[in-house]
Design an enzyme around this catalytic site. Structure first.
Site, short mmCIF file in Angstrom:
data_model
loop_
_atom_site.label_atom_id
_atom_site.label_comp_id
_atom_site.label_asym_id
_atom_site.label_seq_id
_atom_site.Cartn_x
_atom_site.Cartn_y
_atom_site.Cartn_z
N ASN A 1 -10.50 -3.21 -6.61
CA ASN A 1 -9.77 -2.33 -7.28
C ASN A 1 -10.33 -1.81 -8.63
O ASN A 1 -9.90 -0.89 -9.25
CB ASN A 1 -8.12 -2.70 -7.31
CG ASN A 1 -7.28 -2.54 -6.11
OD1 ASN A 1 -6.53 -3.31 -5.99
ND2 ASN A 1 -7.75 -1.70 -5.40
N ASP B 1 0.77 -1.20 -0.09
CA ASP B 1 -0.09 -0.02 0.01
C ASP B 1 0.75 1.31 0.10
O ASP B 1 1.81 1.46 0.48
CB ASP B 1 -0.93 -0.04 1.29
CG ASP B 1 -2.17 1.15 0.96
OD1 ASP B 1 -2.29 1.28 0.13
OD2 ASP B 1 -2.88 1.15 2.06
C1 FPP Z 1 -1.88 0.15 -3.28
O1 FPP Z 1 -1.17 1.48 -3.31
C2 FPP Z 1 -1.38 -0.65 -4.39
C3 FPP Z 1 -1.96 -1.36 -5.43
C4 FPP Z 1 -3.68 -1.01 -5.34
C5 FPP Z 1 -1.74 -1.92 -6.26
C6 FPP Z 1 -0.20 -2.59 -6.22
C7 FPP Z 1 0.59 -2.86 -7.26
C8 FPP Z 1 1.48 -2.81 -7.62
C9 FPP Z 1 2.67 -2.82 -6.47
C10 FPP Z 1 2.09 -2.75 -9.02
C11 FPP Z 1 1.53 -4.09 -9.81
C12 FPP Z 1 2.22 -5.22 -9.18
C13 FPP Z 1 2.56 -6.51 -9.66
C14 FPP Z 1 2.90 -7.72 -9.01
C15 FPP Z 1 3.37 -6.18 -11.11
P1 FPP Z 1 -2.59 2.76 -3.47
O2 FPP Z 1 -2.47 2.82 -4.80
O3 FPP Z 1 -3.67 2.42 -2.75
O4 FPP Z 1 -1.74 3.84 -2.47
P2 FPP Z 1 -2.59 4.84 -1.78
O5 FPP Z 1 -3.23 4.20 -1.04
O6 FPP Z 1 -1.32 5.77 -1.27
O7 FPP Z 1 -3.40 5.80 -2.64
#
Ligand code: FPP
Length: 257
Positions: free
Chosen positions: A73, A25
């Site tokens: 998501n 996250d």
């Molecule tokens: C949360 O950060 C992260 C996600 C919803 C996606 C995670 C994906 C990756 C790390 C990249 C793709 C993965 C692979 C395995 C290639 P957020 O966007 O919710 O952050 P925030 O809470 O700060 O907005």
């Protein structure tokens, strides 16, 4: 004879979590802090996926599960969802060589058949090409959510009962577990969430029933091997009791002192 640092003593090894699961996250906040688009945060997040996949193996962890895309998501802005799917496809294309070199077995949990065709194709190919590796497994949770997983499992279990393949009265956790998408995977020992949020967000709710939880304020793109090692050290200090008393779970030698 001295042992190399890469091979911890058995007693130390026992304290390394065999299965670590991570809620990655903070990509969005990482980007925002820098005035960058959210997708740039996810791009940096993929770099951290590479770092942590290596780091976990080097620390003696044998399974790493990463929450890469939840069922919720899909409700993000269309451009972000599309960007995440493209990143995932690109990552799978690029990573196969490394997985083969490093003997990493790739697995998934979640409703894979609802992902874009290109992602599914690369997933299937990579899973098939790495299926024979046994030492280290990377599990990507994709289009995953515990509640959806339970609904799917309940449906499949009910169908098996209706078909006479399962007997309702024999129902047990061990039986039901076989219908979850993680059926043949061990439960996580340690669940880490980055970015300072302290919730599980529909991630491995049943499998993590006895997992130790570690929350760190570090945003996922900034998460390093040292942060993973610190979480594992915190895990090693915990006493896992599985509903028993402290005296019951202490090794006999220690308890007798
Ligand atoms: C949360 O950060 C992260 C996600 C919803 C996606 C995670 C994906 C990756 C790390 C990249 C793709 C993965 C692979 C395995 C290639 P957020 O966007 O919710 O952050 P925030 O809470 O700060 O907005």
């Amino acid at each position: 004879m001295s042992h190399s640092a890469a091979r911890p003593e058995p007693a130390e090894r026992a304290k390394v979590p065999a299965h670590v699961a991570i809620i990655m996250d903070g990509n969005g906040r990482w980007a925002k802090q820098r005035g960058l688009p959210r997708l740039e945060g996810h791009r940096r997040g993929v770099e951290t996926v590479r770092t942590v996949t290596n780091a976990a193996r080097e620390l003696g962890v044998s399974m790493l599960t990463l929450y890469a895309f939840s069922v919720e998501n899909w409700n993000r802005p269309k451009a972000e969802v599309g960007g995440l799917m493209s990143l995932l496809e690109f990552y799978l294309k690029q990573e196969l060589k490394t997985f083969v070199k490093d003997r990493v077995r790739l697995r998934t949990i979640g409703r894979i058949d609802e992902l874009p065709a290109g992602v599914q194709k690369h997933l299937r190919h990579t899973i098939a090409e790495t299926a024979h590796f046994t030492d280290y497994t990377l599990v990507l949770a994709l289009n995953y959510g515990s509640r959806t997983e339970v609904v799917d499992a309940a449906r499949a279990y009910a169908a098996a009962v209706a078909a006479g393949k399962e007997k309702l009265n024999d129902g047990s956790w061990a039986t039901f577990n076989r219908y979850l998408s993680s059926a043949d995977l061990p439960d996580p020992d340690l669940i880490i969430r980055t970015s300072g949020e302290t919730r599980l967000s529909n991630f491995l709710l049943l499998q993590g029933a006895y997992a130790e939880l570690v929350f760190t304020p570090v945003l996922w793109p900034d998460f390093t091997k040292a942060d993973l090692a610190a979480a594992c050290a915190e895990y090693a200090r915990r006493e896992r009791r599985y509903g028993l008393t402290s005296e019951q779970v202490k090794p006999a030698a220690t308890a007798a002192k």
